[in-house]
Scaffold this active site. Sequence first.
Site, PDB file in Angstrom:
ATOM      1  N   GLU A 171       0.834  -1.202   0.000  1.00 28.60           N
ATOM      2  CA  GLU A 171       0.000   0.000   0.000  1.00 28.60           C
ATOM      3  C   GLU A 171       0.872   1.257   0.000  1.00 28.60           C
ATOM      4  O   GLU A 171       0.823   2.082   0.929  1.00 28.60           O
ATOM      5  CB  GLU A 171      -0.943  -0.009   1.204  1.00 28.60           C
ATOM      6  CG  GLU A 171      -1.875  -1.197   1.171  1.00 28.60           C
ATOM      7  CD  GLU A 171      -2.977  -1.195   2.221  1.00 28.60           C
ATOM      8  OE1 GLU A 171      -4.042  -1.761   1.974  1.00 28.60           O
ATOM      9  OE2 GLU A 171      -2.764  -0.639   3.319  1.00 28.60           O
ATOM     10  N   GLU A 364      -5.313  -8.221  -1.662  1.00 30.26           N
ATOM     11  CA  GLU A 364      -5.994  -8.142  -0.368  1.00 30.26           C
ATOM     12  C   GLU A 364      -7.459  -7.819  -0.606  1.00 30.26           C
ATOM     13  O   GLU A 364      -7.774  -6.892  -1.362  1.00 30.26           O
ATOM     14  CB  GLU A 364      -5.424  -7.021   0.520  1.00 30.26           C
ATOM     15  CG  GLU A 364      -4.132  -7.358   1.178  1.00 30.26           C
ATOM     16  CD  GLU A 364      -3.683  -6.280   2.168  1.00 30.26           C
ATOM     17  OE1 GLU A 364      -4.534  -5.687   2.861  1.00 30.26           O
ATOM     18  OE2 GLU A 364      -2.462  -6.044   2.217  1.00 30.26           O
TER      19      GLU A 364
END
Length: 472
Positions: A171, A364
């Site tokens: 991220e 994810e």
Amino acid sequence: MTVFPKGFLWGGATAANQFEGAYNEDGKGLSVQDVTPQGGFGPITEEPTEDNLKLKGIDFYHRYKEDIALFAEMGFKVFRLSIAWSRIFPKGDELEPNEAGLAFYDRVFDELEKYGIEPLVTLSHYETPLHLAREYNGWANRDLISFYERYVRTVFERYQHRVKYWLTFNEVNSVLHAPFMSGGIVTPPEELSQQDLYQAVHHELVASALATKIAHEINPEMKVGCMVLAMPAYPMTSHPLDQLAVRQFENQNYLFSDIHVRGKYPNYIKRYFKENNIEIQFADGDEELLLNHTVDFISFSYYMSVAQAHNPEAYTSGKGNIMGGITNPYLEASEWGWQIDPVGLRLVLNDFYDRYQLPLFIVENGLGAKDELVEGPNGPTVEDDYRIDYLQKHLVQVGEAVKDGVEVMGYTTWGCIDLVSASTAEMSKRYGFIYVDRHDDGTGTLARYKKKSFDWYKEVIATNGEKLFEEQ
Ligand code: BG6
């Protein structure tokens, strides 16, 4: 008939700091996670404290054989894990790696190989060595690039014949919102200037391009992806300024994939820099590195969407994954307030693909929920129909995107085995197909139990997704 391509990589995802435990064993150094007992947003303690659940995690470090056997039983084709940087370079700035740390991942890869499970490795998942944070202010300091370079070269050389898929930073866009957890930056957010923050971003982007270059030089078979936190936004109304607010919110995230894929800073950010007196310092060679060493694929996390407006104060805003936004009245939320939006996943997939035409990997997705352990016919279990429902609906939308023509490489659910939450450091925010007997107060036997979703996912994988459409 399934719509998922042959060879689709089904699996699950984890991160070292949230599940390995053994935080100081076999020479491991401390990471930023070891001093944030209440989760990634602080407070930060001087030393590791007993109440920090991440120190012990779910003890994957000692139980990896048992856990990988369970993943294999579900039929995983891929398993996403991160290498804890501070197991390999305990302080981060040493010249020689810690052999015991490298040997641990050899054992994990042996086990995955045994079952034909492909590893997908994140090089840096919110685990900057604490020493690099305290001594250098993390990624705000350009020196981090060379420390990261040494680390990635070491693991690429060591595992080049065992690991094909690599992600450079988890991220990567989250550093704008969680500078300590994501970037090891100790300056408190309220004192951190935009100049220093975007300079830290630049350092990570250069390091990511450098890692891609090194991986391809060491073994051209290795594929390197960026990893971004995806969060689509909807305008609250059809007011043009609301749509503009959406665009500006999304550009903050696109910035990262744009540079990873196109190799240069987009014009919209140049305007932002100019208007905010931000001047990124480029060292010699940075521009060429970014341009010539772009990623092979794009990976992202997706949990939720938000709404945006030009007058956000007129609405209620909600919590979310690292960042948040205005509450969308059309969506329901998880127990932690994350708005659930399966169609948003189809939109994200289409948007990324239209923009870049590169293969996409959803690394994810999942539902954090409170689970209740009950006695089943085969022992303790969890009747987690809510999780099945969440995953089913999201996967159907992945199927829709595939039908739209989007190239999707694979899908790994977050926290395929219960682990410690990143944002809150709770154990009770569970995502797994496998229940781990551990509680927020640190008690529990660490025994593993299969939830109802375990068998469901096993069938989804066995039918290459056909099962999802049967239930429609
Ligand atoms: C992502 C992170 O932000 O979301 C993971 O990459 C994290 O590390 C996951 O665990 C879910 O968030 P949380 O806060 O529920 O653990």
